[in-house]
Design a protein around this motif. Structure first.
Motif, PDB file in Angstrom:
ATOM      1  N   ALA A   1       3.680  13.307  31.730  1.00 59.64           N
ATOM      2  CA  ALA A   1       4.298  12.185  31.021  1.00 59.64           C
ATOM      3  C   ALA A   1       3.282  11.067  30.769  1.00 59.64           C
ATOM      4  O   ALA A   1       3.275  10.448  29.697  1.00 59.64           O
ATOM      5  CB  ALA A   1       5.482  11.653  31.826  1.00 59.64           C
ATOM      6  N   MET A   2       2.424  10.804  31.754  1.00 65.27           N
ATOM      7  CA  MET A   2       1.381   9.786  31.569  1.00 65.27           C
ATOM      8  C   MET A   2       0.405  10.203  30.475  1.00 65.27           C
ATOM      9  O   MET A   2      -0.055   9.368  29.689  1.00 65.27           O
ATOM     10  CB  MET A   2       0.646   9.568  32.894  1.00 65.27           C
ATOM     11  N   ALA A   3       0.101  11.504  30.399  1.00 68.82           N
ATOM     12  CA  ALA A   3      -0.782  11.998  29.335  1.00 68.82           C
ATOM     13  C   ALA A   3      -0.146  11.815  27.965  1.00 68.82           C
ATOM     14  O   ALA A   3      -0.845  11.527  26.981  1.00 68.82           O
ATOM     15  CB  ALA A   3      -1.105  13.473  29.580  1.00 68.82           C
ATOM     16  N   LYS A   4       1.157  11.949  27.899  1.00 70.49           N
ATOM     17  CA  LYS A   4       1.867  11.742  26.633  1.00 70.49           C
ATOM     18  C   LYS A   4       1.709  10.309  26.152  1.00 70.49           C
ATOM     19  O   LYS A   4       1.457  10.051  24.967  1.00 70.49           O
ATOM     20  CB  LYS A   4       3.350  12.095  26.811  1.00 70.49           C
ATOM     21  N   VAL A   5       1.853   9.351  27.095  1.00 72.26           N
ATOM     22  CA  VAL A   5       1.634   7.945  26.750  1.00 72.26           C
ATOM     23  C   VAL A   5       0.192   7.731  26.283  1.00 72.26           C
ATOM     24  O   VAL A   5      -0.065   7.095  25.255  1.00 72.26           O
ATOM     25  CB  VAL A   5       1.933   7.031  27.964  1.00 72.26           C
TER      26      VAL A   5
END
Length: 400
Positions: free
Chosen positions: A260-264
């Motif tokens: 999820a952090m990579a998506k941001v």
């Protein structure tokens, strides 16, 4: 209707950056100013790290990388956590970011919804509450005091947790106080956290290698393995390795959270600098002996500053266990008046007084959520620190 986003009204510019900028401006104008505001080691980046970066350039490692880190950088971070912290991760549990602040931002934006609460002990690093607010969350502050060595008690943590709590931000050693939690103190907090399985822990370990007098650093996921699955452990190369400008922070935790952090990150900065990632591999896997040597230098500076500030009228200065800051109380200065007639009603008044009258740029305690204090960085030369402390002694003596 304002052209600017309403979310900007929830935050303020970084006070620590503002102080450093002001000090630089005054120096450029020819003023005699000693900067005590920056959280930046005065040591240079070690040569073997520089050489690794130069080699990466010549080897053509100048292209985009995977959004949240190269395989080599992630593998080095996995090895670091195993070697130093006894934590086991796979590379899909690692996030590499453009500095520790970026790591915090990604985590909060990826997880917070309106109404979610983030528990933050005071005094806190200035960016914790503002990043929380920018991400739509609500900071919940847990007061500490000089009497508890600026450490949060289990009872205070328990009182702060509600059904809306999503995160606890846990920073040890601490910026700004330098307080570091012992293994037994972490275990006591862990007992509280084990009872609240909806609360995640953001462990900010950025000052891990800057501890004093044999203090043994422990990270919370290793001390309380029962909550490791809901702990995001953050670290970076800025402080210990003197790589502030290289802008690499990293974190390890639950694979779904990391994704999820990579998506941001994919829709904001994309990958961290490829050259800096190569340098980080060298930092984490190369020689480590100089870390203790540099910590010993910081300890000597700490002892100098604590001793000299302890002799300043109206100031009480605890001895920090780590990081490179002191967070003295100036309660004995409040209510006094400077020779020019300036009333010292707040800690902001005090730092303004020592800046304008004595050329010392420090950060007032209100910026960190606990007054009346100020933060002074001792990540600068012994000569500059001695002069600064002498000026503070004089400044305090002249208050009436």
């Amino acid at each position: 209707m304002s052209f600017l986003s309403a979310s900007l009204d929830r935050i303020k510019p970084s006070p620590t950056i503002a102080v450093s900028t002001k000090a630089a401006e005054l120096k450029a104008a020819g003023k005699d100013v000693i900067g005590l505001g920056a959280g930046e080691p005065d040591f240079d980046t070690p040569d073997h790290i520089k050489e690794a970066a130069i080699k990466a350039i010549w080897d053509g490692q100048t292209k985009y990388t995977a959004v949240d880190g190269t395989p080599a950088c992630k593998a080095a971070i996995v090895e670091k956590f195993k070697r130093e912290n006894g934590l086991s991760f796979e590379t899909n549990q690692i996030s590499v970011n453009s500095g520790g602040k970026h790591t915090i931002y990604n985590a909060m934006v990826a997880t917070l919804n309106p109404g979610d609460e983030v528990v933050i002990p005071t005094p806190y690093w200035v960016s914790y509450p503002d990043i929380t607010l920018l991400a739509g969350g609500t900071p919940v502050f847990v007061p500490t005091s000089i009497d508890t060595n600026f450490k949060m008690t289990p009872e205070a943590l328990e009182a702060a947790i509600t059904p809306k709590t999503k995160w606890l931000i846990f920073n040890s050693p601490s910026n700004p106080s330098g307080a570091a939690y012992t293994e037994s103190e972490i275990k006591a907090l862990g007992e509280v956290l084990k009872r609240h399985d909806h609360v995640w822990v953001f462990a900010d370990d950025i000052y891990e290698h800057i501890c004093y007098e044999g203090f043994e650093f422990k990270t919370i996921a290793a001390v309380v393995p029962e909550i490791a699955h809901r702990t995001l452990t953050m670290n970076g190369v800025a402080k210990a390795f003197a790589m502030t400008g290289w802008r690499i922070g990293y974190a390890a935790g639950d694979a779904k959270l990391i994704k999820a952090m990579a998506k941001v990150q994919s829709q904001s900065t994309s990958n961290p600098c490829s050259i800096s990632q190569a340098a980080t591999v060298a930092a984490l896997l190369g020689p480590q002996d100089y870390l203790a040597e540099r910590a010993a230098v910081f300890q000597a500076r700490r002892d100098l500053v604590v001793g000299m500030l302890g002799k300043a009228e109206g100031i009480s200065c605890p001895t920090p266990e780590g990081a490179f800051y002191v967070y003295p109380s100036i309660a004995g200065c409040i209510g006094k008046t400077s020779p020019s007639g300036r009333k010292i009603a707040t800690d902001e008044d005090f730092v303004t007084y020592i800046l304008e009258d004595y050329g010392l740029a420090a950060v007032h305690g209100e910026a960190f959520g606990l007054s009346p204090h100020f933060r002074m960085s001792y990540a600068t030369s012994t000569e500059a620190l001695t002069t600064a402390c002498e000026r503070i002694q004089e400044a305090c003596a002249r208050l009436k």
